[in-house]
Design an enzyme around this catalytic site. Sequence first.
Site, short mmCIF file in Angstrom:
data_model
loop_
_atom_site.label_atom_id
_atom_site.label_comp_id
_atom_site.label_asym_id
_atom_site.label_seq_id
_atom_site.Cartn_x
_atom_site.Cartn_y
_atom_site.Cartn_z
N ASP A 13 0.81 -1.22 0.00
CA ASP A 13 0.00 0.00 0.00
C ASP A 13 0.84 1.27 0.00
OD1 ASP A 13 -2.27 -1.64 0.12
OD2 ASP A 13 -2.15 -1.74 2.30
N LYS A 16 1.88 1.93 -5.19
CA LYS A 16 2.42 1.31 -6.41
C LYS A 16 1.50 1.54 -7.59
CE LYS A 16 2.36 -2.63 -4.25
NZ LYS A 16 2.04 -2.19 -2.88
N GLY A 40 -4.59 -4.38 -3.65
CA GLY A 40 -5.60 -3.35 -3.89
C GLY A 40 -4.85 -2.10 -4.28
N HIS A 41 -4.91 -1.74 -5.55
CA HIS A 41 -4.16 -0.58 -6.05
C HIS A 41 -5.14 0.50 -6.48
CE1 HIS A 41 -0.65 -3.51 -7.21
NE2 HIS A 41 -0.92 -3.49 -5.93
N THR A 42 -5.08 1.64 -5.81
CA THR A 42 -5.99 2.73 -6.17
C THR A 42 -5.30 3.68 -7.13
OG1 THR A 42 -6.95 2.57 -3.99
CG2 THR A 42 -7.43 4.58 -5.20
N GLN A 223 1.85 -6.22 -3.12
CA GLN A 223 2.36 -6.31 -1.73
C GLN A 223 3.66 -5.51 -1.56
OE1 GLN A 223 1.30 -9.56 -3.35
NE2 GLN A 223 -0.60 -8.60 -2.76
N THR A 238 2.98 -12.61 2.86
CA THR A 238 2.15 -13.24 1.83
C THR A 238 2.92 -14.44 1.28
OG1 THR A 238 0.72 -12.79 -0.08
CG2 THR A 238 2.93 -11.78 -0.12
N THR A 299 -8.89 -3.64 -0.41
CA THR A 299 -9.34 -5.01 -0.67
C THR A 299 -10.28 -5.48 0.42
OG1 THR A 299 -7.33 -5.51 -1.87
CG2 THR A 299 -8.53 -7.39 -1.02
N ARG A 302 -10.15 -3.04 5.83
CA ARG A 302 -9.62 -2.96 7.20
C ARG A 302 -8.83 -1.67 7.38
NH1 ARG A 302 -6.39 -8.56 7.66
NH2 ARG A 302 -5.98 -8.08 5.49
N ARG A 304 -5.71 0.42 8.26
CA ARG A 304 -4.28 0.08 8.24
C ARG A 304 -3.64 0.55 9.53
NH1 ARG A 304 -3.74 2.42 2.10
NH2 ARG A 304 -4.63 0.62 1.07
N LYS A 330 3.10 10.19 -0.71
CA LYS A 330 2.29 10.70 0.40
C LYS A 330 3.03 11.68 1.31
CE LYS A 330 -1.41 7.98 1.15
NZ LYS A 330 -2.32 6.89 1.49
N VAL A 413 2.78 14.07 -4.04
CA VAL A 413 2.24 15.10 -3.15
C VAL A 413 0.71 15.09 -3.18
CG1 VAL A 413 4.28 16.59 -3.13
CG2 VAL A 413 2.60 16.84 -4.98
N GLY A 414 0.13 14.01 -3.71
CA GLY A 414 -1.32 13.85 -3.77
C GLY A 414 -1.62 12.60 -4.57
P1 GDP Z 1 -0.71 0.22 -3.57
O1 GDP Z 1 -1.35 -1.00 -3.07
O2 GDP Z 1 0.76 0.26 -3.33
O3 GDP Z 1 -1.06 0.54 -5.02
O4 GDP Z 1 -1.32 1.42 -2.70
P2 GDP Z 1 -2.88 1.64 -2.34
O5 GDP Z 1 -3.58 2.10 -3.57
O6 GDP Z 1 -3.41 0.46 -1.62
O7 GDP Z 1 -2.76 2.78 -1.25
C1 GDP Z 1 -2.18 4.01 -1.55
C2 GDP Z 1 -3.25 5.11 -1.38
O8 GDP Z 1 -2.60 6.36 -1.36
C3 GDP Z 1 -4.25 5.19 -2.54
O9 GDP Z 1 -5.47 5.61 -2.02
C4 GDP Z 1 -3.66 6.25 -3.45
O10 GDP Z 1 -4.66 6.93 -4.22
C5 GDP Z 1 -3.04 7.19 -2.44
N1 GDP Z 1 -1.82 7.89 -2.90
C6 GDP Z 1 -0.82 7.45 -3.69
N2 GDP Z 1 0.17 8.36 -3.76
C7 GDP Z 1 -0.22 9.41 -2.98
C8 GDP Z 1 0.38 10.65 -2.62
O11 GDP Z 1 1.50 10.98 -3.00
N3 GDP Z 1 -0.33 11.46 -1.75
C9 GDP Z 1 -1.57 11.11 -1.29
N4 GDP Z 1 -2.20 11.94 -0.46
N5 GDP Z 1 -2.16 9.94 -1.62
C10 GDP Z 1 -1.49 9.11 -2.44
P1 IMO Z 2 -0.99 -4.25 -2.12
O1 IMO Z 2 -0.55 -4.80 -3.47
C1 IMO Z 2 -1.03 -4.71 2.22
C2 IMO Z 2 -1.12 -8.82 3.76
C3 IMO Z 2 -2.39 -9.28 4.46
C4 IMO Z 2 -1.80 -10.27 5.46
C5 IMO Z 2 -0.67 -10.92 4.67
C6 IMO Z 2 -1.02 -12.26 4.04
O2 IMO Z 2 -2.27 -3.51 -2.17
O3 IMO Z 2 0.14 -3.50 -1.49
P2 IMO Z 2 -2.50 -12.95 1.95
O4 IMO Z 2 -3.97 -12.76 1.69
O5 IMO Z 2 -1.62 -12.33 0.92
O6 IMO Z 2 -2.15 -14.38 2.22
O7 IMO Z 2 -2.25 -12.17 3.35
O8 IMO Z 2 -0.32 -9.99 3.65
N1 IMO Z 2 -1.34 -8.29 2.39
C7 IMO Z 2 -1.27 -6.99 2.09
N2 IMO Z 2 -1.08 -5.91 2.86
N3 IMO Z 2 -1.15 -4.57 0.88
C8 IMO Z 2 -1.32 -5.65 0.07
O9 IMO Z 2 -1.30 -5.57 -1.27
C9 IMO Z 2 -1.43 -6.93 0.67
N4 IMO Z 2 -1.60 -8.19 0.20
C10 IMO Z 2 -1.54 -9.00 1.26
O10 IMO Z 2 -3.05 -8.22 5.10
O11 IMO Z 2 -1.21 -9.58 6.54
MG MG Z 3 -2.89 -1.63 -1.79
#
Ligand code: GDP
Ligand code: IMO
Ligand code: MG
Length: 427
Positions: A13, A16, A40-42, A223, A238, A299, A302, A304, A330, A413-414
């Site tokens: 998270d 990426k 879960g990639h936003t 991850q 994982t 995903t 929960r 974080r 961030k 920065v956003g």
């Molecule tokens: P990933 O799993 O690594 O792709 O990350 P996630 O998408 O799970 O979580 C990152 C969150 O931070 C998402 O809601 C993004 O939209 C947000 N985000 C990414 N880069 C930035 C940033 O530079 N600043 C802010 N405020 N939010 C960001």
């Molecule tokens: P992204 O790609 C954060 C964590 C789960 C749990 C452990 C094992 O969005 O960064 P699993 O279901 O993979 O067997 O769970 O790994 N986990 C993540 N935590 N971001 C993720 O993916 C994750 N994918 C799995 O919460 O602790």
């Molecule tokens: Mg994620």
Amino acid sequence: MPALVLLGAQWGDEGKGKATDLLGGSVDYVVRYQGGNNAGHTVVVGDQKYALHLLPSGILTPECTPVIGNGVVVDPSVLLSELSGLNERGVDTSKLLISGNAHIITPYNVTVDKVTERFLGKRKIGTTGRGIGPTYADKINRVGIRVQDLYDESILTQKVEAALDVKNQLLTKLYNRRAIAVDQVVEELLVYADKLAPYVTDTILVLNQALDDGKVVLFEGGQGTLLDIDHGTYPFVTSSNPTAGGACTGAGVGPTKISRVIGILKAYTTRVGAGPFPTELFDEDGEALRRIGGERGVTTGRDRRCGWFDAVIARYATRVNGLTDFFLTKLDVLTGWEQIPVCVAYEIDGRRVEELPYSQSDFHHAKPVYETLPGWSEDITSAKSFSDLPKNAQAYVKALEEMSGAPISAIGVGPGRDETIEINSFI
Ligand code: GDP
Ligand code: IMO
Ligand code: MG
């Protein structure tokens, strides 16, 4: 023939999805190489927000070919609903390629994930419950189902039988659940065969030919480094290799082809699920990071766990991945703190330790040693260059770079594509 790997430097998270989407405009292929819909990639494009789980974040860039590599585990029902969800929003997904060697997350793998966690009770990992671990376990036990098996009913039936032989014993005798019928599973899987057929191919050949033709390929990790099955905080990890080597095995591309490894690094730290986390905060600062950073899982929904930046982890990520660059995300979330603590080392049983301890017990006892850096109060979300940042924000970035062992080449920065300061170009 540049091939770049983009991966999480912490516990996932890190942002990426945003970073991949940003680079998507300059690359020909974006390849997921491990994990599955535990990710879960936003991605935010203009006023549109997309939550991607299995699809590579390059799917939102029309010129880019998204690829699901052999190292990924694929839940066909999740994939098809993700595709139709994007199609309904006008995104063309027809260029997607899926490796015939990728393993399938079957319904029984999801069941086993959930019952195992329940059985572990207090010792549970806190998995996403998506069947990831049991599917990789089947792969390693050589009883996995691959995408290509969907196209030979007799082979598929034999393989499902082999997989369910032992599992049904466990389900009925240990977990007190009903046995799963082979026919029912085969029938369900065959429904997906035709729907996935247009995408399934030899992605290993496609990617190597693309690299030989001078195309740019970006490998997008799911991850993060500390969730890696070999290099993470085992057993709270994982079941795949998000680290850089995983890109080679998970896509069938040799290490000599990789020219750049970019670690995505949040300006503070978060973690979902159980396991050690030295800089975790249980006070109002932790609550504020969660609120301002929107730190809630895409995903599983929960909350974080949140904490200050940990330079020991960043250095470790540089080492095990051979990072060439960091993309710091961030930074804007830290605006408003007068002082920002950064963990520079650990104290373990009275000793100061500069590097991540290999012993799990030591890591569980590690207490953060903090240095405090001065904060800033100016809004930085519209900063376009490094010099637009307030002096203290510049100093914070420089301090993190110094401690982490690789240059910070971009700063988020956003959440939006444009809310990025590019310092060194990646391609
Ligand atoms: P990933 O799993 O690594 O792709 O990350 P996630 O998408 O799970 O979580 C990152 C969150 O931070 C998402 O809601 C993004 O939209 C947000 N985000 C990414 N880069 C930035 C940033 O530079 N600043 C802010 N405020 N939010 C960001
Ligand atoms: P992204 O790609 C954060 C964590 C789960 C749990 C452990 C094992 O969005 O960064 P699993 O279901 O993979 O067997 O769970 O790994 N986990 C993540 N935590 N971001 C993720 O993916 C994750 N994918 C799995 O919460 O602790
Ligand atoms: Mg994620």
